[in-house]
Design an enzyme around this catalytic site. Structure first.
Site, mmCIF file in Angstrom:
data_model
loop_
_atom_site.group_PDB
_atom_site.id
_atom_site.type_symbol
_atom_site.label_atom_id
_atom_site.label_comp_id
_atom_site.label_asym_id
_atom_site.label_seq_id
_atom_site.Cartn_x
_atom_site.Cartn_y
_atom_site.Cartn_z
ATOM 1 N N GLY A 235 42.458 -6.218 39.889
ATOM 2 C CA GLY A 235 43.095 -5.145 40.649
ATOM 3 C C GLY A 235 44.522 -5.358 41.068
ATOM 4 N N PRO A 268 41.352 -10.017 36.236
ATOM 5 C CG PRO A 268 43.131 -11.471 35.758
ATOM 6 C CD PRO A 268 41.661 -11.454 36.090
ATOM 7 C CE1 TYR A 310 42.667 7.262 36.822
ATOM 8 C CE2 TYR A 310 44.220 6.512 35.169
ATOM 9 C CZ TYR A 310 42.931 6.581 35.662
ATOM 10 O OH TYR A 310 41.916 5.952 34.988
ATOM 11 C CB CYS A 336 46.855 23.080 23.248
ATOM 12 S SG CYS A 336 47.723 23.249 21.697
HETATM 13 N N1 LLP Z 1 36.768 -5.782 37.182
HETATM 14 C C1 LLP Z 1 36.093 -4.628 37.293
HETATM 15 C C2 LLP Z 1 34.679 -4.669 37.640
HETATM 16 C C3 LLP Z 1 36.754 -3.399 37.089
HETATM 17 O O1 LLP Z 1 36.083 -2.261 37.230
HETATM 18 C C4 LLP Z 1 38.126 -3.390 36.747
HETATM 19 C C5 LLP Z 1 38.834 -2.129 36.525
HETATM 20 C C6 LLP Z 1 38.780 -4.629 36.619
HETATM 21 C C7 LLP Z 1 38.080 -5.802 36.849
HETATM 22 C C8 LLP Z 1 40.238 -4.737 36.224
HETATM 23 O O2 LLP Z 1 41.072 -4.151 37.154
HETATM 24 P P1 LLP Z 1 42.675 -4.258 36.975
HETATM 25 O O3 LLP Z 1 43.080 -5.693 37.157
HETATM 26 O O4 LLP Z 1 42.979 -3.803 35.607
HETATM 27 O O5 LLP Z 1 43.227 -3.364 38.010
HETATM 28 N N2 LLP Z 1 42.205 3.491 34.120
HETATM 29 C C9 LLP Z 1 42.769 3.153 35.416
HETATM 30 C C10 LLP Z 1 42.288 1.816 35.913
HETATM 31 C C11 LLP Z 1 40.771 1.727 35.977
HETATM 32 C C12 LLP Z 1 40.287 0.388 36.446
HETATM 33 C C13 LLP Z 1 38.818 0.297 36.339
HETATM 34 N N3 LLP Z 1 38.291 -0.980 36.671
HETATM 35 C C14 LLP Z 1 44.296 3.233 35.325
HETATM 36 O O6 LLP Z 1 44.824 3.498 34.256
HETATM 37 O O7 LLP Z 1 44.983 3.071 36.336
#
Ligand code: LLP
Length: 406
Positions: A235, A268, A310, A336
């Site tokens: 995250g 991450p 988003y 479209c």
């Molecule tokens: N672990 C779990 C259980 C998750 O659900 C996620 C992301 C991550 C790790 C990785 O999170 P990150 O480090 O990438 O923030 N499509 C959205 C983001 C969706 C994230 C879903 N889960 C966007 O484009 O902002």
């Protein structure tokens, strides 16, 4: 001129202007372009302060191209997967099963059985039902309870995952109930995990989360379970304005000072690949409707859906400087839907035929792409040192209809 962030330093996209120009001459747009050096720099920043028994598991959903997974596997990273498809991709990229964690709110018996057979590091349990499904399997897979800590990540509502009314994880109370109900003969409970959301700009939230996980781990240990790791999820944010950088190395260091009795696990995604990737697109035409000037480009919301989904804002520039008048444009795709827009107010000096670069699209770009409007998915290019290669070919019309019974 690229923004400072993009210049050739170790934590930027690391693609020289000259190389970029050459690639743009050779590869038809639109395409995704990634920098190996930049991916490696981001991964290394996570690994720097982690010990050998800690696991940094790249979240495959951010970008699942096997060539990128290979780079990360070779650096010693593990993988966070949310489907059998992602699990198979990670294995194909050379990951060892004992470095893979499997999360996901709707894992079927077939999914769980496959993961258990691979003997992965941990299956992150998100419901009591999953425990029941796993209990009867011949081998006892290592499991972790994914808790929903009821914490706000202060991010876009679609990517908040840790509040009590989100579908993810189980409450701390339910975790305790499970730990009381099932003995160590029945389940191999070895960890606690959580993921409170994505694009988290306040690193203190990870420490707050770690404190919660520690408190629960102590209670699970008192019940006899041998907890060996705490997984604080993924995250960490990136800056889509390209002005500042968040520091994974410092975050891991701070988490290690907080979590001393357990191995640390992180998941991450975005912060490893987002800034390492960009989209190159061509301007199809310039037009004006009412008061608004538009640049219509050849990449659409099907290729990069973050802005439509988003309202995400990605910085856009021309690949080559040219001396036409700078105007404020809404940059739009050919799909479209009015939502097929990369935003208003982009100051650009561009004309039909010019190429634009859309930054920070290495994460959740190609992996969320679709074929909407029967548009073939674009090529993906990897730049390593002074060479580049196609790591996914552009789809053809034949690819689009291959599975249709005609
Ligand atoms: N672990 C779990 C259980 C998750 O659900 C996620 C992301 C991550 C790790 C990785 O999170 P990150 O480090 O990438 O923030 N499509 C959205 C983001 C969706 C994230 C879903 N889960 C966007 O484009 O902002």
């Amino acid at each position: 001129m690229r923004p400072d962030y993009f210049s050739n330093n170790s934590e930027s996209l690391c693609i020289e202007d000259l190389a970029l120009t050459k690639i743009c001459e050779e590869i038809p747009t639109p395409f995704y372009i990634y920098s190996q050096a930049s991916i490696e720099a981001a991964a290394t920043s996570y690994l720097k302060n982690a010990s050998d028994s800690d696991l940094i598991c790249y979240s495959v959903k951010a970008n699942s191209n096997i060539n990128l997974l290979k780079i990360l596997a070779q650096l010693g990273m593990g993988f966070d997967v949310v489907s059998v498809g992602e699990l198979k991709r990670a294995l194909k990229a050379g990951a060892t099963a004992d470095k893979i964690v499997f999360s996901g709110v709707g894992k079927s018996k077939a999914d769980l059985t496959f993961a258990a057979e691979q003997e992965i590091y941990s299956i992150n349990i998100e419901s009591h039902h999953e425990i029941e499904l796993l209990k009867d399997l011949p081998n006892k897979p290592r499991i972790s309870l994914r808790i929903n800590p009821d914490m706000a990540a202060n991010t876009h509502p679609y990517i908040e995952t840790g509040k009590s009314d989100c579908k993810f994880g189980i409450s701390e109370l339910e975790a305790l109930e499970i730990a009381k109900t099932y003995s160590t003969e029945e389940i191999n409970l070895v960890g606690i995990s959580a993921h409170i959301g994505s694009q988290i700009t306040d690193a203190n939230l990870f420490i707050e989360l770690a404190e919660k996980l520690k408190a629960l781990a102590a209670q699970l240990k008192d019940l006899g379970h041998k907890i060996d790791h705490l997984d604080v999820g993924g995250g960490l944010a990136i800056d889509y304005q390209l002005e500042q950088q968040y520091d994974p190395a410092q975050l891991v260091k701070d988490l290690k000072s907080s979590i001393t009795e357990y191995d640390l696990l992180m998941e991450p995604g975005r912060s490893i690949v987002a800034q390492s990737g960009a989209v190159i697109t061509s301007v199809i035409t310039e037009k004006t409707n009412g008061q608004r000037d538009f640049l219509v480009v050849d990449v659409g919301m099907n290729d990069l859906m973050r802005p439509a989904l988003y309202s995400a804002r990605h910085s856009i520039e021309t690949v080559k400087f040219n001396d036409v008048e700078v105007k404020e444009y809404e940059v739009v795709g050919p799909v479209c839907e009015t939502a097929d827009s990369f935003g208003v107010g982009h100051s650009l000096n561009a004309k039909a035929g010019d190429q634009l670069i859309i930054y920070s699209t290495g994460a959740y770009g190609s992996s969320m792409g679709s074929n909407y409007n029967s548009r073939p998915k674009p090529a993906e290019i990897l730049v390593s040192k002074d060479k580049f290669k196609v790591i996914r070919k552009a789809e053809s019309f034949e690819d689009l209809i291959r599975l249709e019974e005609v």
